[in-house]
Motif scaffolding. Structure first.
Motif, PDB file in Angstrom:
ATOM      1  N   ARG A  29     -13.788 -31.845  80.769  1.00 35.97           N
ATOM      2  CA  ARG A  29     -12.685 -30.919  81.087  1.00 35.97           C
ATOM      3  C   ARG A  29     -12.701 -30.696  82.595  1.00 35.97           C
ATOM      4  O   ARG A  29     -13.208 -29.687  83.076  1.00 35.97           O
ATOM      5  CB  ARG A  29     -12.869 -29.596  80.368  1.00 35.97           C
ATOM      6  N   THR A  30     -12.190 -31.645  83.304  1.00 33.14           N
ATOM      7  CA  THR A  30     -12.311 -31.596  84.766  1.00 33.14           C
ATOM      8  C   THR A  30     -11.034 -31.109  85.447  1.00 33.14           C
ATOM      9  O   THR A  30     -11.025 -30.929  86.659  1.00 33.14           O
ATOM     10  CB  THR A  30     -12.662 -32.987  85.308  1.00 33.14           C
ATOM     11  N   ARG A  31      -9.981 -30.867  84.682  1.00 33.49           N
ATOM     12  CA  ARG A  31      -8.715 -30.485  85.321  1.00 33.49           C
ATOM     13  C   ARG A  31      -8.567 -28.968  85.343  1.00 33.49           C
ATOM     14  O   ARG A  31      -7.841 -28.378  84.547  1.00 33.49           O
ATOM     15  CB  ARG A  31      -7.546 -31.116  84.581  1.00 33.49           C
ATOM     16  N   ALA A  87     -18.403 -29.348  83.612  1.00 36.05           N
ATOM     17  CA  ALA A  87     -17.046 -29.845  83.407  1.00 36.05           C
ATOM     18  C   ALA A  87     -17.070 -31.320  83.032  1.00 36.05           C
ATOM     19  O   ALA A  87     -16.331 -31.768  82.150  1.00 36.05           O
ATOM     20  CB  ALA A  87     -16.218 -29.618  84.665  1.00 36.05           C
TER      21      ALA A  87
END
Ligand SMILES: Cc1cc2nc3c(=O)[nH]c(=O)nc-3n(C[C@H](O)[C@H](O)[C@H](O)COP(=O)(O)OP(=O)(O)OC[C@H]3O[C@@H](n4cnc5c(N)ncnc54)[C@H](O)[C@@H]3O)c2cc1C
Length: 100
Positions: A93-95, A88
């Motif tokens: 793209r950590t959400r 991630a």
């Protein structure tokens, strides 16, 4: 995989199991093994692996939460922040949350 007509076999999407290529292949192996008179390990349809091509991709195996509840299991679910996965961070793209 033998139908109600002796000697006629059915595998893959034509039978009411999960419509997955690797499962169709395995059903074919089971059918041919039966035709050849070999010992057969019955397919455990609860243990067919799946991939879901969403973002992020998800691999799964076993019963869904809903199916497990329907069978009377006491289900515990969990959530995992995708931000804690190295991929991630690499993809920025950590959400997201993964749940199981
Ligand atoms: C868009 C799409 C995406 C998919 N993605 C995945 C995936 O990512 N992972 C996964 O595991 N599964 C996936 N699947 C499902 C997978 O493709 C099927 O479960 C698998 O192909 C079923 O195998 P089968 O041998 O039963 O049927 P098929 O692979 O459809 O083979 C049937 C064959 O019979 C032939 N045929 C039909 N009628 C006749 C006839 N009268 N005479 C002679 N030949 C005939 C057809 O031309 C075909 O070649 C996907 C399916 C689709 C439609």
């Amino acid at each position: 995989m033998e139908t109600n007509v002796p000697g006629i076999y059915a595998i893959g999407d034509v039978v009411p199991t999960q419509a997955l290529a690797h499962l169709a292949s395995h059903e074919g192996i089971v059918a041919v093994s039966h035709i050849a008179g070999r010992d057969i390990e019955p397919i455990n349809y609860d243990l067919v692996p799946n991939c879901t091509y969403c973002v992020p991709e998800v691999a799964s195996v076993g019963l869904s939460e809903e199916a497990a509840r329907e069978r009377g299991y006491d289900v515990i679910t969990s959530k995992f922040p995708y931000a804690a996965a190295g991929k991630a961070t690499i993809l920025a793209r950590t959400r997201a949350l993964l749940s199981w």
